[in-house]
Design a protein around this motif. Structure first.
Motif, PDB file in Angstrom:
ATOM      1  N   PHE A   1       0.882  -1.171  -0.002  1.00  0.00           N
ATOM      2  CA  PHE A   1       0.125  -0.239  -0.037  1.00  0.00           C
ATOM      3  C   PHE A   1       0.884   1.190   0.035  1.00  0.00           C
ATOM      4  CE2 PHE A   1      -2.234  -3.224   2.336  1.00  0.00           C
ATOM      5  CZ  PHE A   1      -3.362  -3.428   1.681  1.00  0.00           C
ATOM      6  N   VAL A   2       0.426   2.134  -0.645  1.00  0.00           N
ATOM      7  CA  VAL A   2       1.109   3.649  -0.637  1.00  0.00           C
ATOM      8  C   VAL A   2       0.164   4.042   0.516  1.00  0.00           C
ATOM      9  CG1 VAL A   2       1.042   5.713  -1.712  1.00  0.00           C
ATOM     10  CG2 VAL A   2       1.543   3.717  -3.189  1.00  0.00           C
ATOM     11  N   VAL A   3       1.260   5.018   1.247  1.00  0.00           N
ATOM     12  CA  VAL A   3       0.645   5.881   2.372  1.00  0.00           C
ATOM     13  C   VAL A   3       0.711   7.199   1.644  1.00  0.00           C
ATOM     14  CG1 VAL A   3       1.460   6.762   4.443  1.00  0.00           C
ATOM     15  CG2 VAL A   3       2.153   4.648   3.881  1.00  0.00           C
ATOM     16  N   ASP A   4      -0.678   7.955   1.535  1.00  0.00           N
ATOM     17  CA  ASP A   4      -0.889   8.907   0.777  1.00  0.00           C
ATOM     18  C   ASP A   4      -0.935  10.165   2.005  1.00  0.00           C
ATOM     19  OD1 ASP A   4      -2.863  10.989  -0.476  1.00  0.00           O
ATOM     20  OD2 ASP A   4      -2.189   9.641  -2.226  1.00  0.00           O
ATOM     21  N   LEU A   5      -0.678  11.457   1.561  1.00  0.00           N
ATOM     22  CA  LEU A   5      -0.872  12.402   2.356  1.00  0.00           C
ATOM     23  C   LEU A   5      -1.309  13.381   1.521  1.00  0.00           C
ATOM     24  CD1 LEU A   5      -1.180  13.836   5.540  1.00  0.00           C
ATOM     25  CD2 LEU A   5       1.214  14.289   5.004  1.00  0.00           C
TER      26      LEU A   5
ATOM     27  N   ILE B   1       4.011   9.468   0.436  1.00  0.00           N
ATOM     28  CA  ILE B   1       5.278   9.850   1.329  1.00  0.00           C
ATOM     29  C   ILE B   1       5.546   8.503   1.953  1.00  0.00           C
ATOM     30  CG2 ILE B   1       3.917  12.096   2.295  1.00  0.00           C
ATOM     31  CD1 ILE B   1       3.092  10.543   4.894  1.00  0.00           C
ATOM     32  N   GLY B   2       5.186   7.363   1.382  1.00  0.00           N
ATOM     33  CA  GLY B   2       5.713   6.040   1.913  1.00  0.00           C
ATOM     34  C   GLY B   2       5.120   4.937   1.372  1.00  0.00           C
ATOM     35  N   GLN B   3       5.378   4.042   1.941  1.00  0.00           N
ATOM     36  CA  GLN B   3       4.505   2.571   1.771  1.00  0.00           C
ATOM     37  C   GLN B   3       4.624   1.768   2.789  1.00  0.00           C
ATOM     38  OE1 GLN B   3       6.235  -0.202  -1.266  1.00  0.00           O
ATOM     39  NE2 GLN B   3       8.319   0.049  -0.431  1.00  0.00           N
ATOM     40  N   ILE B   4       3.666   0.729   2.864  1.00  0.00           N
ATOM     41  CA  ILE B   4       3.590  -0.074   3.825  1.00  0.00           C
ATOM     42  C   ILE B   4       3.510  -1.596   3.076  1.00  0.00           C
ATOM     43  CG2 ILE B   4       1.643  -1.050   5.636  1.00  0.00           C
ATOM     44  CD1 ILE B   4       2.757   1.368   6.682  1.00  0.00           C
ATOM     45  N   LEU B   5       4.178  -2.582   3.810  1.00  0.00           N
ATOM     46  CA  LEU B   5       4.107  -3.740   3.244  1.00  0.00           C
ATOM     47  C   LEU B   5       3.456  -4.867   4.401  1.00  0.00           C
ATOM     48  CD1 LEU B   5       7.809  -3.764   1.822  1.00  0.00           C
ATOM     49  CD2 LEU B   5       5.668  -3.360   0.460  1.00  0.00           C
TER      50      LEU B   5
ATOM     51  N   PHE C   1       9.354   5.152   4.675  1.00  0.00           N
ATOM     52  CA  PHE C   1       8.619   6.614   4.556  1.00  0.00           C
ATOM     53  C   PHE C   1       9.778   7.433   3.901  1.00  0.00           C
ATOM     54  CE2 PHE C   1       5.682   5.071   7.285  1.00  0.00           C
ATOM     55  CZ  PHE C   1       4.580   5.675   7.106  1.00  0.00           C
ATOM     56  N   LEU C   2       9.482   8.247   3.034  1.00  0.00           N
ATOM     57  CA  LEU C   2      10.406   9.319   2.126  1.00  0.00           C
ATOM     58  C   LEU C   2      11.014  10.372   3.430  1.00  0.00           C
ATOM     59  CD1 LEU C   2       8.130   9.988  -0.677  1.00  0.00           C
ATOM     60  CD2 LEU C   2      10.570   8.941  -0.859  1.00  0.00           C
TER      61      LEU C   2
END
Length: 92
Positions: free
Chosen positions: A50-54, A59-63, A84-85
């Protein structure tokens, strides 16, 4: 928000994979020009990623994944990984 990867995430994935701050202990960063040539136009979508979207930006990803089968002690468990970036934390 968590969502699937999209074409607009490509630049953020390259930034994430090329970041020395992110990959210091994960095998080291990869060169941006190599990533530009290798990464598909739409970063690969697969179950548990999943992409972490702000505010509409990655801004990052979750696996979320099951451990490899060759790790018997991990059977029946799930790994949760995240990256996270640096700019998400005001570092880049």
């Amino acid at each position: 928000m968590l969502r699937e990867t999209e074409a607009r995430d490509r630049a953020a994935f390259i930034e994430l994979l090329a970041s020395p701050e992110v990959h210091t202990y994960l095998g080291g960063p990869r060169p941006s020009d190599v990533l530009e040539g290798e990464l598909p136009e739409v970063p690969e979508q697969w179950p548990g990623r999943f992409v972490v979207d702000l505010d509409g930006m990655m801004i990052g990803q979750i696996l979320l994944r099951r451990p490899a089968r060759h790790r018997p002690a991990a059977m029946g468990k799930v790994d949760l990984g995240y990256l996270f970036l640096p700019r998400a934390w005001g570092l880049g």
